[in-house]
Write an enzyme that holds these catalytic residues in place. Sequence first.
Site, PDB file in Angstrom:
ATOM      1  N   LYS A  14     -57.782 -19.376  -3.232  1.00 35.50           N
ATOM      2  CA  LYS A  14     -58.076 -18.813  -4.877  1.00 35.50           C
ATOM      3  C   LYS A  14     -57.195 -17.829  -4.944  1.00 35.50           C
ATOM      4  CE  LYS A  14     -60.501 -15.029  -3.302  1.00 35.50           C
ATOM      5  NZ  LYS A  14     -59.936 -13.665  -3.640  1.00 35.50           N
ATOM      6  N   ASP A 139     -68.020 -14.860  -1.856  1.00 37.51           N
ATOM      7  CA  ASP A 139     -66.836 -15.762  -2.414  1.00 37.51           C
ATOM      8  C   ASP A 139     -67.318 -16.973  -2.173  1.00 37.51           C
ATOM      9  OD1 ASP A 139     -65.248 -13.873  -3.641  1.00 37.51           O
ATOM     10  OD2 ASP A 139     -63.669 -13.984  -2.145  1.00 37.51           O
TER      11      ASP A 139
END
Length: 287
Positions: A14, A139
């Site tokens: 990401k 996350d």
Amino acid sequence: MRPPNTLTLPAPAKVNLFLHVTGRRDDGYHTLETLLVPIDHGDHLTLSERGDTAVVRGRGAVEVAAADDIAVRAARLVQRNCGIQRGVDIDIDKRIPVGGGLGGGSSDAATVLLGLNRMWQLGLSRRALMAMSLELGADVPFFIFGEPAFARGIGEVLEAVSLPPTWFLVIAPPVRVATGAIFAAPELTRNGGSARMSVFSEGYGRNDLQAVAASRFPEIAACLDALSRETAGAAPIGMSGSGSCVFAAFSREGAAQQALSRVARAGRAGFVARALNHHPLRRFAAP
């Protein structure tokens, strides 16, 4: 003897397009506002069911002991929460740099949760997997959420966002950044203003961790300078997460590849990756 039940699965990285630190809770966690985008570059995991209840990691991040690997902890979490008396071998082909701010460990953990949900036919919903995954790290729920998202809180409050086609030139400096050390820095600003969804635009926002990381790791600052020179202001640049990876965002793949060629000639390693609208394993969780 029947062959083992085996799945080989992606674990995408990401990029944080911006990251505002808005405060610190009494438990020490920082509150954030950040725009998270999955990209088509990442690790590959092979999950192979065992004939016993052990969780065994083969290949993985050499910097992390197998017992401490978040992917191993994710498998044990599934066993414990779901009462599963089965084991799994986990082999991780690491392509996401450790300590790079690209979410490699969190993505590996999410892929294990999604993969075991499919392998063991648990039928867990995305919401249930996200709630379970928060125990592993802030996350991890994002990767299970499965699309670009504006995140609040410690990263667990997620709102889907739509992005135009975007390609990222990512440079990985040869340094490993410890996230905890950056968040603990006394010079870190912890009262960033709250973002509003309506004001998002190309190049919006900042990374409040960037100045701290760049001051402590000169190679990060050097890579940001290199991107600034090579893009000449034509693309937003920034640092992902707590570093060390830095990026430039482009609306055309060709422009990103040309910038990569210039950066490579200057001796810096990097890659080009496309923003993903959906995590490739999004359908491994029930709606």
